[in-house]
Enzyme design. Structure first.
Site: not given
Length: 182
Positions: A53, A55-57, A61
Site C-alpha cells: 500500500t 504509505t506503507c511502501s 517501511l
C-alpha cells in the site's frame, strides 16, 4: 495496548527459505511464536494496514529500513514490520522493497492484531479486516512505549501517519537515552 502490557503469545505461520526443499520455490512452513520474536530482546514493532500500500511502501517501511543503524545505536536489537497479510505476500513485499534490516511478520489471520486491540474493518477500501497503523518499543515481550495513529475506528476514511513513523520512535529513544545518561 498500554505501556507495561505483555504481548499476547500467538503462533505466526511463516515461510522460510530452505535450500534442502529444492526446486524453483525452496521454502517451507515454519511456526514462529511471539516469544521467538520478542523474548530477551528490545525491538521496534510497527504494524500497518497492508503490504504494497502507498504509505506503507513509500514512507513507513523504507523509513525504518533506512534508519536501522540509528535504532541499533539507541539500543534496539531488531525491527519488525507486521501486517494482516499472509507470509507469501509479506515475503514478496519485503523482496520488492529490497528490505535487508527489517524482518516482516505475517499475521495472516489477524490473531495477534486482534489480541492487541488493533484489528479494524477496512471494508470501505475492499481490504476486510486489517491492522490499524501503530508502532511500539517492546522490551522482552513487554510494551515499553506505544505509538498509535489517531482515529482508531472501523472503516475510517483517512490513513493517518505520523505517530508511528520512524522519526517519532527515534525521538522517543533519543530522549530516553538522554534521561538514562543523566
Amino acid at each position: 495496548m498500554q505501556v507495561g502490557a505483555k504481548l499476547p503469545n500467538v503462533v505466526f505461520k511463516t515461510r522460510v527459505r530452505d535450500e534442502a526443499v529444492g526446486g524453483p520455490n525452496p521454502f517451507r512452513w515454519q511456526d514462529v511464536t511471539s516469544d521467538d520474536y520478542f523474548k530477551g530482546k528490545r525491538v521496534v514493532l510497527f504494524s500497518l494496514p497492508g503490504a504494497f500500500t502507498p504509505t506503507c511502501s513509500t514512507y513507513q517501511l523504507p523509513g525504518f529500513e533506512d534508519n536501522f543503524a540509528r535504532f541499533q545505536e539507541l539500543g534496539i536489537d531488531s525491527i519488525y514490520c507486521m501486517s494482516v497479510n499472509d507470509s507469501f505476500v509479506m515475503n514478496k513485499w519485503a523482496e520488492a522493497q529490497d528490505v535487508k534490516n527489517v524482518d516482516v511478520i505475517p499475521d495472516g489471520s489477524g490473531e495477534f492484531t486482534r489480541k492487541v486491540g488493533m484489528l479494524v474493518r477496512k471494508d470501505n477500501l475492499g481490504f476486510g479486516l486489517r491492522s490499524w497503523r501503530y508502532a511500539a518499543i517492546i522490551d522482552n515481550g513487554v510494551v515499553e512505549a506505544w505509538f498509535e495513529e489517531p482515529g482508531l475506528d472501523d472503516n475510517f476514511g483517512e490513513d493517518p501517519y505520523g505517530e508511528s513513523s520512524p522519526e517519532t520512535l527515534l525521538k522517543y529513544l533519543e530522549a530516553a537515552n538522554v534521561e538514562t545518561a543523566a
